[in-house]
Design a protein around this motif. Sequence first.
Motif, mmCIF file in Angstrom:
data_model
loop_
_atom_site.group_PDB
_atom_site.id
_atom_site.type_symbol
_atom_site.label_atom_id
_atom_site.label_comp_id
_atom_site.label_asym_id
_atom_site.label_seq_id
_atom_site.Cartn_x
_atom_site.Cartn_y
_atom_site.Cartn_z
ATOM 1 N N VAL A 54 9.742 1.777 3.427
ATOM 2 C CA VAL A 54 10.675 1.443 2.351
ATOM 3 C C VAL A 54 11.668 2.590 2.258
ATOM 4 C CG1 VAL A 54 10.947 1.078 -0.127
ATOM 5 C CG2 VAL A 54 8.977 0.093 1.071
ATOM 6 N N ILE A 55 12.948 2.280 2.362
ATOM 7 C CA ILE A 55 13.996 3.296 2.303
ATOM 8 C C ILE A 55 14.698 3.188 0.959
ATOM 9 C CG2 ILE A 55 16.134 4.146 3.350
ATOM 10 C CD1 ILE A 55 15.123 3.017 5.998
ATOM 11 N N LEU A 56 14.669 4.302 0.216
ATOM 12 C CA LEU A 56 15.255 4.323 -1.125
ATOM 13 C C LEU A 56 16.726 4.700 -1.084
ATOM 14 C CD1 LEU A 56 12.479 6.186 -3.174
ATOM 15 C CD2 LEU A 56 12.804 3.742 -2.872
ATOM 16 N N GLU A 57 17.522 3.919 -1.796
ATOM 17 C CA GLU A 57 18.947 4.197 -1.970
ATOM 18 C C GLU A 57 19.595 4.683 -0.670
ATOM 19 O OE1 GLU A 57 19.338 5.170 -6.611
ATOM 20 O OE2 GLU A 57 18.361 6.762 -5.483
ATOM 21 N N PRO A 58 19.645 3.810 0.325
ATOM 22 C CA PRO A 58 20.191 4.189 1.638
ATOM 23 C C PRO A 58 21.676 4.509 1.588
ATOM 24 C CG PRO A 58 19.953 1.819 1.483
ATOM 25 C CD PRO A 58 19.291 2.382 0.260
ATOM 26 N N THR A 59 22.113 5.345 2.501
ATOM 27 C CA THR A 59 23.540 5.616 2.638
ATOM 28 C C THR A 59 24.202 4.372 3.238
ATOM 29 O OG1 THR A 59 23.267 6.476 4.879
ATOM 30 C CG2 THR A 59 23.065 8.057 3.061
ATOM 31 N N GLY B 25 0.781 -1.238 0.000
ATOM 32 C CA GLY B 25 0.000 0.000 0.000
ATOM 33 C C GLY B 25 0.809 1.283 0.000
ATOM 34 N N LEU B 26 1.846 1.366 -0.840
ATOM 35 C CA LEU B 26 2.593 2.625 -0.946
ATOM 36 C C LEU B 26 1.809 3.687 -1.703
ATOM 37 C CD1 LEU B 26 6.299 1.635 -1.738
ATOM 38 C CD2 LEU B 26 5.280 2.208 0.459
ATOM 39 N N ASN B 27 0.803 3.248 -2.452
ATOM 40 C CA ASN B 27 -0.020 4.160 -3.260
ATOM 41 C C ASN B 27 0.843 4.956 -4.228
ATOM 42 O OD1 ASN B 27 -2.498 3.322 -2.070
ATOM 43 N ND2 ASN B 27 -1.939 4.462 -0.236
ATOM 44 N N ASP B 28 0.681 6.278 -4.319
ATOM 45 C CA ASP B 28 1.386 7.062 -5.343
ATOM 46 C C ASP B 28 2.909 7.021 -5.171
ATOM 47 O OD1 ASP B 28 -1.035 7.723 -6.436
ATOM 48 O OD2 ASP B 28 -1.134 9.730 -5.540
ATOM 49 N N ALA B 29 3.370 6.835 -3.948
ATOM 50 C CA ALA B 29 4.816 6.809 -3.697
ATOM 51 C C ALA B 29 5.480 5.621 -4.391
ATOM 52 C CB ALA B 29 5.081 6.753 -2.195
ATOM 53 N N PHE B 30 4.703 4.619 -4.762
ATOM 54 C CA PHE B 30 5.252 3.447 -5.456
ATOM 55 C C PHE B 30 5.974 3.850 -6.735
ATOM 56 C CE2 PHE B 30 4.890 -0.048 -8.516
ATOM 57 C CZ PHE B 30 5.341 -1.134 -7.774
ATOM 58 N N ASP B 31 5.500 4.906 -7.388
ATOM 59 C CA ASP B 31 6.087 5.337 -8.655
ATOM 60 C C ASP B 31 7.513 5.860 -8.506
ATOM 61 O OD1 ASP B 31 3.810 4.640 -10.087
ATOM 62 O OD2 ASP B 31 2.866 6.591 -9.784
ATOM 63 N N GLU B 32 7.970 6.075 -7.277
ATOM 64 C CA GLU B 32 9.350 6.515 -7.061
ATOM 65 C C GLU B 32 10.342 5.350 -7.163
ATOM 66 O OE1 GLU B 32 10.133 9.208 -3.824
ATOM 67 O OE2 GLU B 32 7.985 9.657 -3.608
ATOM 68 N N LEU B 33 9.831 4.136 -7.142
ATOM 69 C CA LEU B 33 10.708 2.964 -7.226
ATOM 70 C C LEU B 33 11.137 2.727 -8.671
ATOM 71 C CD1 LEU B 33 8.569 0.578 -4.982
ATOM 72 C CD2 LEU B 33 10.700 1.709 -4.305
ATOM 73 N N HIS B 34 12.360 2.272 -8.856
ATOM 74 C CA HIS B 34 12.793 1.898 -10.205
ATOM 75 C C HIS B 34 13.744 0.709 -10.125
ATOM 76 C CE1 HIS B 34 15.746 4.943 -8.848
ATOM 77 N NE2 HIS B 34 16.626 4.220 -9.515
ATOM 78 N N THR B 35 13.679 -0.106 -11.138
ATOM 79 C CA THR B 35 14.463 -1.338 -11.173
ATOM 80 C C THR B 35 15.962 -1.051 -11.068
ATOM 81 O OG1 THR B 35 12.812 -2.529 -12.468
ATOM 82 C CG2 THR B 35 15.069 -3.328 -12.603
ATOM 83 N N GLY B 36 16.612 -1.813 -10.203
ATOM 84 C CA GLY B 36 18.051 -1.688 -10.025
ATOM 85 C C GLY B 36 18.459 -0.844 -8.834
ATOM 86 N N ALA B 37 17.538 0.014 -8.354
ATOM 87 C CA ALA B 37 17.858 0.866 -7.210
ATOM 88 C C ALA B 37 17.898 0.031 -5.929
ATOM 89 C CB ALA B 37 16.826 1.976 -7.073
ATOM 90 N N GLU B 38 18.843 0.320 -5.066
ATOM 91 C CA GLU B 38 18.889 -0.397 -3.788
ATOM 92 C C GLU B 38 17.796 0.139 -2.866
ATOM 93 O OE1 GLU B 38 22.181 -2.020 -0.692
ATOM 94 O OE2 GLU B 38 22.247 0.128 -1.097
ATOM 95 N N VAL B 39 17.095 -0.761 -2.225
ATOM 96 C CA VAL B 39 16.038 -0.382 -1.281
ATOM 97 C C VAL B 39 16.134 -1.250 -0.033
ATOM 98 C CG1 VAL B 39 14.440 0.432 -3.054
ATOM 99 C CG2 VAL B 39 14.349 -1.951 -2.318
ATOM 100 N N ILE B 40 15.564 -0.724 1.042
ATOM 101 C CA ILE B 40 15.428 -1.483 2.279
ATOM 102 C C ILE B 40 13.942 -1.633 2.555
ATOM 103 C CG2 ILE B 40 15.816 -1.500 4.767
ATOM 104 C CD1 ILE B 40 18.352 0.133 4.297
#
Length: 268
Positions: A238-243, A215-230
């Motif tokens: 969901v943490i995008l491209e963590p340090t 249920g990320l809803n609209d925020a789901f569109d920020e995801l892209h294949t190959g990006a590291e996530v937690i």
Amino acid sequence: MKYSERQVSSVRILQGTAASSGIAIGPAFVAEKISPHLDRQPVRKPVQELKRMETAFAAAKQEIEQICEKACKGIGEEESMIFQVHIMMLEDETFRQEIMDRILYDHTSAEYAVWRSGRKMYDMFSHLDSEYMRARAEDMADISRRLMRCLDQPGEPEPPAYLCTPVILCLSQAVPSEIAQTNRSEILGFITQYGSTTAHSAILARGMHKPAVLGLNDAFDELHTGAEVIVDGCNGRVILEPTAQVRCRYASLQQTGGQTEQKQKQET
């Protein structure tokens, strides 16, 4: 060092619903979204379409039975009962008759009849008061997709070719059969745009012991294949491209099943 919200403020955090506990760290694989609409396709020979539809119903039932058997062996007997429910929904007389009537009396293609009837049932479930019953919309979407594919090309499709493995599978709308047929060794966790904790896909993720945030809803569109996530399946984040620092802390939490983080979040 203790984890806190302030320590991840420099990275992008997407908030969803915690559906299956645990921590997963890895590359995202964003599955292609399925078109939500199908244009009406008139036909001149509805009897031929009815025959195609009967064949598709039989093929879909056989496929679901095979998925049920696989789920029973690989996930658990209780979780596999989800697909017994799918068979019951597939064989529901009202659903089947509505599809056949659209073909016979409206002279539409079998594909359009399935899409239109499935959409009607999906909308009906989606607007029910019970959260549990609303979650059955996901099952209807799964069944409708299967029928439409059986009309086009019977037999299970090849699994997606991930850019690398293992991955965190990101789905606009997770459907139970898609979750059940994934190879555990290739999947670290799940993220979805829509869904709830009572959805059968969430139940399967828990049965597989894979972290999941739905249920990320609209925020789901920020995801892209190959990006590291937690995937923080304990707190629905969901943490995008963590340090490197954030990744290290979550890797530490991963060893404790996320329990330390849950406790610390309660203290903040």
